[in-house]
Design an enzyme around this catalytic site. Structure first.
Site, short mmCIF file in Angstrom:
data_model
loop_
_atom_site.label_atom_id
_atom_site.label_comp_id
_atom_site.label_asym_id
_atom_site.label_seq_id
_atom_site.Cartn_x
_atom_site.Cartn_y
_atom_site.Cartn_z
N LEU A 402 19.86 -52.45 5.47
CA LEU A 402 20.22 -51.09 5.08
C LEU A 402 20.25 -50.24 6.35
CD1 LEU A 402 17.92 -50.50 1.95
CD2 LEU A 402 20.38 -50.94 1.94
N ASP A 403 21.12 -49.23 6.39
CA ASP A 403 21.11 -48.29 7.51
C ASP A 403 19.71 -47.72 7.67
OD1 ASP A 403 23.79 -48.63 7.88
OD2 ASP A 403 24.38 -46.80 6.82
N MET A 404 19.36 -47.38 8.90
CA MET A 404 18.03 -46.84 9.16
C MET A 404 17.72 -45.65 8.26
SD MET A 404 16.48 -45.32 12.74
CE MET A 404 17.41 -43.79 12.65
#
Length: 555
Positions: A402-404
């Site tokens: 997942l994106d940060m």
């Protein structure tokens, strides 16, 4: 000249405290002084009559629509007075110079400058090349050369065909010799046939020699022009290289200590196109040149967004990475700056929680602003935490990312076999994921499908661009849950899994045109990115059962 560009605030700023340090240009919250100076610039842009430029904000305005990045630099003069400078990126209304805006670091459009003079030399070479290519004599010579080659091929082939036909006739004559013919008669016939064959072969050689001579002469006529064109191209290449190097050496940036560094030195003589033409380098160069102390800086987009990237009218944006970061590293070398947030650990004080677990795999809930895997500067991540949590696990552990900034569910494999099985499910797209997001704006349709191919913005990583030529396919289904107070709560069902896919699909004008709240790349920063991976369905690699895990969002 200084009074023209250095402007004092029109608003009372006596109650506003100065920032302790200068703005970190690649990630910032605009200081109140920067916001005020930006508003005064925006007010000017809304009411000015100094130039005509189609920003795409007025209907039926003539000219190509070009939105523009503007920058403001709050600074202090030698008398201690606070004011600001304005700048625009690139050109504005096809010009580098406008009232109130600082000049470029190097003006390539200056009429009496070396660039324009050398550019005219290059243009004259180009014109001569084009004139030669279009000249009647050159075209006639090429036409004659082609016609000569064609005629030569036809004549030689006809002679070869004639030789083959005559050979067949000679063979027929040999076969027709009566059995009771005398040896003298046979020898005489063979001699005649042999002489005939020799004559035809000699004719073919003479014909080939003749046509080779004709082709060579025709080719020489063409070479008179092509040699000159090649000579001009080589001269143009040399002049262009010399001009480029002169430009690299002349395009130099000042820093606080009055030290000059050229764009050639900064980029090792290989700068990206447009390096140094952004607003930030222009502002700082002018400030240092005129002994102004930089206090705070901000850049905002004005106008319609480009078709490829996401740019919202009136929104603030950081300086670009590939072009500006190396330049600003030199220019801000000795300027005390805000801390670089990219060097800080965003996961500090946060914990991952295990939502589901058995002997083979786990599903964890990742907090927002928490790396999935170790980064360039920060190693703390889901991978590091899971590695400590399951020290006996084998394999890569992290099945997907997942994106940060995105929170939500992540699959963790405890063995390589389980990892490969789950990876295969992702590749076959049999794993179903559902995200929930809160968008800024109202999405008109209850559900729909977004298909916008994406690729990385090479000039501004990790941002993504919509690109139909080089982008990878990216599709998202969506379903609206609720519309309330100018916001839309929505479910996203990504079919592909591209970087920033949901963020771009939500914000882009060809997508939903409603950025996710808190999106600091494609919208406006808030307390967090309101995007959460709330549900995942997969087939258990060992138990062979479909499992659905749900974890509600905290927004």
């Amino acid at each position: 000249m200084l009074k023209t560009y250095f402007q004092e605030f029109k608003t009372d700023i006596s109650s506003i405290s100065l920032p302790e340090k200068f703005t970190f240009p690649f990630y910032y919250e605009p200081h109140e002084l920067s916001i005020l100076s930006a508003k005064e610039l925006q007010n000017y842009l809304e009411n000015q009559t100094d130039f005509e430029h189609n920003f795409g904000l007025q209907e039926n305005q003539e000219g190509l629509v070009i939105g523009k990045m503007f920058g403001v630099l709050v600074c202090q003069n030698q008398e201690g007075k606070l004011g600001y400078l304005w700048a625009f990126s690139g050109k504005l209304a096809e010009n580098n110079h406008h009232h109130y805006f600082v000049p470029p670091v190097f003006d390539m459009l200056q009429h009496d400058g070396f660039f324009r003079k050398e550019e005219e030399v290059l243009n004259s070479i180009n014109r001569e090349i084009e004139q030669l290519k279009k000249s009647a004599d050159y075209l006639l010579a090429k036409e004659n050369w082609v016609a000569t080659q064609k005629k030569a091929t036809e004549d030689i082939q006809n002679q070869k065909d004639r030789i083959k036909a005559l050979k067949i006739l000679r063979d027929q004559k040999r076969n027709a010799i009566p059995a009771n013919g005398t040896s003298v008669e046979v020898e005489q016939l063979e001699l005649e046939l042999s002489e005939e064959s020799k004559k035809e072969s000699i004719l073919l050689k003479k014909m080939t020699k003749y046509w080779n001579y004709q082709i060579e002469n025709a080719q020489k006529e063409v070479a008179i022009f092509t040699d000159r064109i090649s000579e001009l191209k080589e001269f143009r290449k040399q002049k262009s290289g010399d001009l480029q190097q002169q430009l690299f050496d002349s395009y130099s940036f000042l820093n606080k200590d009055k030290k000059l560094k050229s764009v050639g030195q900064i980029f090792d003589n290989n700068p990206p196109a447009g390096a140094g033409e952004c607003a930030a380098p222009k502002l700082l160069h002018y400030a240092f040149q005129n002994d102004l102390k930089p206090i705070a800086m901000a850049e905002f987009w004005w106008g319609q967004s480009p078709k490829s990237e996401v740019r919202k009218h009136n929104h603030f944006y950081p300086a670009c990475r590939s072009k500006c970061e190396p330049i600003l590293a030199h220019m801000l070398e000795s300027v005390p700056m805000d801390d670089n947030p990219f060097l800080e650990n965003p996961a500090e004080g946060k914990d991952i929680t295990v939502v589901f677990e058995d002997d083979y795999l786990a599903v964890i809930n990742k907090p927002a602003e928490f790396l999935s895997v170790p980064g360039k500067n920060v190693k703390d991540s889901v991978y590091q935490r899971v590695k400590e949590l399951y020290p006996n696990a084998t394999g890569p552990l992290i099945v997907h990312r997942l994106d940060m900034s995105t929170s939500g569910l992540l699959l963790i494999a405890k063995s390589e076999e389980v990892y490969k099985d789950l990876q295969s499910q992702f590749i076959k797209r049999t794993i179903q994921k559902r995200y929930v997001a809160l968008l800024e704006g109202i999405v008109p349709h209850d559900e729909g499908f977004i298909d916008l191919p994406l690729r990385v913005d090479l000039d501004n990583r990790p941002n993504q661009l919509v690109c139909y030529e080089h982008g990878k396919p990216a599709q998202t289904k969506y379903k609206v849950i609720e519309r309330k107070e100018g916001k839309t709560r929505i479910h996203f069902y990504p079919i592909s899994g591209r970087t920033h896919q949901l963020r771009v699909h939500a914000s882009h004008s060809l997508g939903l045109n409603c950025p996710i709240i808190g999106d600091d790349l494609y919208g406006t920063k808030s307390n967090r990115l309101h995007l959460h991976a709330e549900e995942i369905t997969f087939k258990h690699p060992v138990l062979k059962e479909n499992i659905t895990i749900f974890e509600a969002a905290e927004f």
